[in-house]
Scaffold this active site. Structure first.
Site, PDB file in Angstrom:
ATOM      1  N   VAL A 150     123.983  46.734  35.326  1.00 54.94           N
ATOM      2  CA  VAL A 150     124.260  46.252  36.678  1.00 54.94           C
ATOM      3  C   VAL A 150     123.187  45.258  37.127  1.00 54.94           C
ATOM      4  CG1 VAL A 150     124.445  46.951  39.101  1.00 54.94           C
ATOM      5  CG2 VAL A 150     125.576  48.293  37.337  1.00 54.94           C
ATOM      6  N   LEU A 158     131.438  45.535  39.663  1.00 57.55           N
ATOM      7  CA  LEU A 158     131.732  44.839  38.398  1.00 57.55           C
ATOM      8  C   LEU A 158     132.166  45.831  37.323  1.00 57.55           C
ATOM      9  CD1 LEU A 158     129.377  45.233  36.004  1.00 57.55           C
ATOM     10  CD2 LEU A 158     128.074  43.804  37.536  1.00 57.55           C
ATOM     11  N   CYS A 207     130.582  55.356  34.603  1.00 59.48           N
ATOM     12  CA  CYS A 207     130.808  55.584  36.035  1.00 59.48           C
ATOM     13  C   CYS A 207     131.890  56.600  36.390  1.00 59.48           C
ATOM     14  CB  CYS A 207     131.149  54.263  36.704  1.00 59.48           C
ATOM     15  SG  CYS A 207     129.724  53.187  36.812  1.00 59.48           S
TER      16      CYS A 207
HETATM   17  C1  UDX Z   1     123.046  52.069  36.997  1.00 59.21           C
HETATM   18  C2  UDX Z   1     123.575  53.445  37.373  1.00 59.21           C
HETATM   19  O1  UDX Z   1     123.775  54.201  36.202  1.00 59.21           O
HETATM   20  C3  UDX Z   1     124.853  53.407  38.140  1.00 59.21           C
HETATM   21  O2  UDX Z   1     125.089  54.654  38.738  1.00 59.21           O
HETATM   22  C4  UDX Z   1     124.798  52.451  39.228  1.00 59.21           C
HETATM   23  O3  UDX Z   1     126.077  52.279  39.763  1.00 59.21           O
HETATM   24  C5  UDX Z   1     124.193  51.148  38.828  1.00 59.21           C
HETATM   25  O4  UDX Z   1     122.972  51.313  38.111  1.00 59.21           O
HETATM   26  P1  UDX Z   1     123.471  50.699  34.780  1.00 59.21           P
HETATM   27  O5  UDX Z   1     122.878  49.386  35.173  1.00 59.21           O
HETATM   28  O6  UDX Z   1     124.679  50.703  33.902  1.00 59.21           O
HETATM   29  O7  UDX Z   1     123.938  51.487  36.056  1.00 59.21           O
HETATM   30  O8  UDX Z   1     122.340  51.653  34.196  1.00 59.21           O
HETATM   31  P2  UDX Z   1     121.339  51.372  32.997  1.00 59.21           P
HETATM   32  O9  UDX Z   1     121.889  50.323  32.096  1.00 59.21           O
HETATM   33  O10 UDX Z   1     120.934  52.692  32.489  1.00 59.21           O
HETATM   34  O11 UDX Z   1     120.089  50.679  33.725  1.00 59.21           O
HETATM   35  C6  UDX Z   1     119.165  51.333  34.524  1.00 59.21           C
HETATM   36  C7  UDX Z   1     117.782  50.727  34.240  1.00 59.21           C
HETATM   37  O12 UDX Z   1     116.842  51.251  35.165  1.00 59.21           O
HETATM   38  C8  UDX Z   1     117.249  51.038  32.833  1.00 59.21           C
HETATM   39  O13 UDX Z   1     116.958  49.835  32.149  1.00 59.21           O
HETATM   40  C9  UDX Z   1     115.974  51.857  33.109  1.00 59.21           C
HETATM   41  O14 UDX Z   1     114.935  51.594  32.193  1.00 59.21           O
HETATM   42  C10 UDX Z   1     115.606  51.418  34.514  1.00 59.21           C
HETATM   43  N1  UDX Z   1     114.776  52.375  35.272  1.00 59.21           N
HETATM   44  C11 UDX Z   1     115.139  53.671  35.344  1.00 59.21           C
HETATM   45  C12 UDX Z   1     113.624  51.923  35.911  1.00 59.21           C
HETATM   46  O15 UDX Z   1     113.254  50.754  35.809  1.00 59.21           O
HETATM   47  N2  UDX Z   1     112.879  52.833  36.619  1.00 59.21           N
HETATM   48  C13 UDX Z   1     113.213  54.157  36.701  1.00 59.21           C
HETATM   49  O16 UDX Z   1     112.501  54.938  37.337  1.00 59.21           O
HETATM   50  C14 UDX Z   1     114.385  54.585  36.038  1.00 59.21           C
HETATM   51  C1  UDX Z   2     134.486  50.796  36.368  1.00 55.81           C
HETATM   52  C2  UDX Z   2     135.103  50.123  37.586  1.00 55.81           C
HETATM   53  O1  UDX Z   2     136.278  49.389  37.180  1.00 55.81           O
HETATM   54  C3  UDX Z   2     134.103  49.196  38.258  1.00 55.81           C
HETATM   55  O2  UDX Z   2     134.650  48.637  39.442  1.00 55.81           O
HETATM   56  C4  UDX Z   2     132.852  49.978  38.564  1.00 55.81           C
HETATM   57  O3  UDX Z   2     131.863  49.122  39.136  1.00 55.81           O
HETATM   58  C5  UDX Z   2     132.306  50.660  37.336  1.00 55.81           C
HETATM   59  O4  UDX Z   2     133.303  51.480  36.727  1.00 55.81           O
HETATM   60  P1  UDX Z   2     133.995  50.068  33.840  1.00 55.81           P
HETATM   61  O5  UDX Z   2     133.690  51.506  33.620  1.00 55.81           O
HETATM   62  O6  UDX Z   2     133.014  49.045  33.365  1.00 55.81           O
HETATM   63  O7  UDX Z   2     134.202  49.785  35.408  1.00 55.81           O
HETATM   64  O8  UDX Z   2     135.388  49.715  33.125  1.00 55.81           O
HETATM   65  P2  UDX Z   2     136.942  49.844  33.511  1.00 55.81           P
HETATM   66  O9  UDX Z   2     137.585  48.570  33.156  1.00 55.81           O
HETATM   67  O10 UDX Z   2     137.143  50.327  34.888  1.00 55.81           O
HETATM   68  O11 UDX Z   2     137.466  50.935  32.472  1.00 55.81           O
HETATM   69  C6  UDX Z   2     137.056  52.293  32.527  1.00 55.81           C
HETATM   70  C7  UDX Z   2     137.759  53.094  31.458  1.00 55.81           C
HETATM   71  O12 UDX Z   2     139.149  53.270  31.759  1.00 55.81           O
HETATM   72  C8  UDX Z   2     137.717  52.451  30.065  1.00 55.81           C
HETATM   73  O13 UDX Z   2     137.474  53.447  29.097  1.00 55.81           O
HETATM   74  C9  UDX Z   2     139.091  51.853  29.915  1.00 55.81           C
HETATM   75  O14 UDX Z   2     139.469  51.705  28.580  1.00 55.81           O
HETATM   76  C10 UDX Z   2     139.939  52.896  30.635  1.00 55.81           C
HETATM   77  N1  UDX Z   2     141.235  52.377  31.123  1.00 55.81           N
HETATM   78  C11 UDX Z   2     141.280  51.398  32.069  1.00 55.81           C
HETATM   79  C12 UDX Z   2     142.417  52.915  30.630  1.00 55.81           C
HETATM   80  O15 UDX Z   2     142.393  53.807  29.782  1.00 55.81           O
HETATM   81  N2  UDX Z   2     143.612  52.447  31.106  1.00 55.81           N
HETATM   82  C13 UDX Z   2     143.688  51.457  32.056  1.00 55.81           C
HETATM   83  O16 UDX Z   2     144.794  51.081  32.445  1.00 55.81           O
HETATM   84  C14 UDX Z   2     142.481  50.918  32.543  1.00 55.81           C
END
Ligand code: UDX
Ligand code: UDX
Length: 456
Positions: free
Chosen positions: A13, A160, A273
């Site tokens: 993110v 996203l 998520c």
């Molecule tokens: C994260 C959350 O999982 C999700 O719930 C939220 O919606 C958006 O932020 P994501 O970006 O996918 O999503 O997580 P991840 O790729 O694990 O990135 C988190 C980052 O934070 C990691 O790179 C980790 O090293 C960092 N982090 C974690 C810090 O810099 N400080 C901390 O104390 C803990």
């Molecule tokens: C989701 C939400 O879409 C996004 O808005 C939020 O910020 C984070 O969580 P993401 O998890 O990245 O995003 O992917 P998404 O495209 O939503 O798919 C989630 C899962 O559902 C995947 O495993 C996908 O394959 C599955 N899926 C999706 C289905 O099995 N059928 C569908 O019709 C759509």
């Protein structure tokens, strides 16, 4: 006008979101800080540590100009006027609420660190998905010490989806900003609105109170996941009755009140998520004494687990009730196409169950093999990995397609069939391929939500 932004957390993110902000706001200095030095080094080098189509082009536009990455989180705080927090908030694995509630330890530590190191007035923006009323807790932490700096907490959840992150950030359906209903809160909201308005049309920027923004994120993911579980529930019925879930999906989706999206039946949803946010919602309901509401949403997750289990059951039944010592090739380990992310991927559970049946499992995936190796690190010598799908299919009794990678549509299935054992089985967990064509080649085909096409 904000000139200095910091984002804590350079993950799926934080990284892409800040790259887009930096692109559209060249006069704003954007620093992304993360405790993981390896990740930071990757971002800094212009090679993103995550696979996301189009990301690196956007990254390189601003890198070193107004976009910087650092592992010195505390050192980056004093200069920031606005701090986005996008650290991970996984499901709690210990103590009260284990398996359901969000683990907020990273969040709270980050908040305390901001409090300690901020020099002037700071707007703190929740990007991570958090339980409703987290902002309130954060505000209390920020008010716990009178250090001169004042804080405003905004909720700006990110919608996203992985694989389409850049497109989603460039052209969001909406940007949601929640803030306090006080003059200072409204002023903070306006600062963030002005930032997004550089590239997002004003009528797509929605402002609400903080709780609405926090709850909208959980609710949006719950609604999306619910659609997948709903069509998957129907797919089970289709397999029994001879109805075709794709025809049913089309028939349902042409009703404009329902709409055509998220109605693809599959082996189950994955990703970091959906499950986490629904369990979080369920926990929240339980905390407020709303047992029935919690159970309603929990059923979405229960159905998803059932769908994954059902997929393997169908494999076992089709293959004469035993998978022991059979070779099963898994096409795709990522939780969806166009990402290397395997978090909560249905492939994890499917592979584990296949290994539990004492099958040999060979996993192939164009982007997610590192993740697959990590996720199955304890699985022993019966699992193997190769990037080449033709190699993976050699000597296989069955192929289980678990990720909808486009490249799997274009493979030479005649060639694949030629190197497999007989009878050859194909379990299409994404309905990616034309079952008639596969059947014509000689496969016994088992799509989701469609009757099998068996030669036996
Ligand atoms: C994260 C959350 O999982 C999700 O719930 C939220 O919606 C958006 O932020 P994501 O970006 O996918 O999503 O997580 P991840 O790729 O694990 O990135 C988190 C980052 O934070 C990691 O790179 C980790 O090293 C960092 N982090 C974690 C810090 O810099 N400080 C901390 O104390 C803990
Ligand atoms: C989701 C939400 O879409 C996004 O808005 C939020 O910020 C984070 O969580 P993401 O998890 O990245 O995003 O992917 P998404 O495209 O939503 O798919 C989630 C899962 O559902 C995947 O495993 C996908 O394959 C599955 N899926 C999706 C289905 O099995 N059928 C569908 O019709 C759509």
């Amino acid at each position: 006008m904000i000139r200095n932004i910091l984002c804590i957390g350079a993950g799926y993110v934080g990284g892409p979101t800040m790259a887009i902000i930096a692109k559209h706001c060249p006069d704003v200095r954007v620093v992304v800080a993360d405790i993981n030095a390896e990740r930071v080094a990757a971002w800094q080098s212009g090679v993103a540590p995550i696979y996301e189509p189009g990301l690196e082009d956007v990254l390189r536009m601003s890198l070193g100009r107004n976009l910087h990455f650092t592992a010195d989180v505390e050192g980056a705080i004093p200069d920031a006027e606005m701090v986005f927090v996008s650290v991970n908030t996984p499901t709690k694995t210990f103590g009260q609420g284990a398996g359901r509630a969000a683990d907020l330890q990273h969040w709270e530590k980050t908040a305390r660190s901001i409090l300690q190191h901020a020099r002037g007035d700071t707007i703190v923006v929740e990007k991570s998905t958090l339980p409703v009323r987290t902002a309130e807790a954060m505000e209390r932490i920020f008010k716990s010490r009178d250090g001169g700096a004042r804080f405003q907490v905004l909720s700006n959840p990110e919608f996203l989806a992985e694989g389409t992150a850049i497109e989603d950030l460039e052209h969001p359906d909406r940007v949601l900003i929640g803030g306090a209903e006080t003059p200072d809160g409204q002023a903070a909201i306006q600062e963030l609105v002005d930032l997004y308005a550089r590239w997002v049309p004003r009528d797509r920027i929605l402002t609400t109170n903080v709780w609405s923004a926090e709850l909208s994120k959980l609710a949006a993911n719950a609604f999306l996941a619910q659609r997948v579980s709903s069509i998957n529930a129907i797919s089970a019925l289709c397999e029994q009755t001879g109805a075709d879930v794709q025809e049913v999906g089309r028939a349902i989706g042409t009703d404009h009140r329902i709409g055509p999206h998220f109605l693809r039946a599959s082996v189950g949803f994955g990703g970091s998520c959906f499950e986490k946010d629904i369990l979080n919602l369920v926990y929240l309901c339980e905390c407020y004494g709303l047992e029935e509401v919690g159970r309603y949403w929990e059923a979405v997750v229960t159905m998803n687990q059932y769908q994954k289990r059902r997929f393997v059951q169908r494999m076992i039944r089709a293959m004469f009730n035993t998978l022991a010592d059979k070779r099963i090739t898994v096409f795709g380990f990522a939780f969806k196409a166009d990402t290397g992310d395997t978090r909560q991927s249905p492939a994890i559970q499917v592979c584990r169950e296949l290994l539990g049946e004492r099958a040999f499992v060979c996993v192939t995936d164009p982007q997610a093999l590192d993740g697959a190796r990590r996720d199955l690190a304890d699985a022993g010598p019966r699992v193997s990995f190769t990037p080449d799908p033709y190699e993976a299919a050699r000597g296989a009794h069955a192929i289980a397609l678990l990720t909808d990678w486009r490249e799997y549509r274009d493979l030479d299935y005649q060639r694949i069939y030629a190197r497999m054992e007989r009878p050859a089985f194909f379990f299409d967990g994404r309905n990616l391929l034309d079952p008639e064509k596969l059947h014509g080649i000689g496969f016994n085909v088992y799509p989701i939500g469609l009757p099998e096409r068996s030669l036996l």
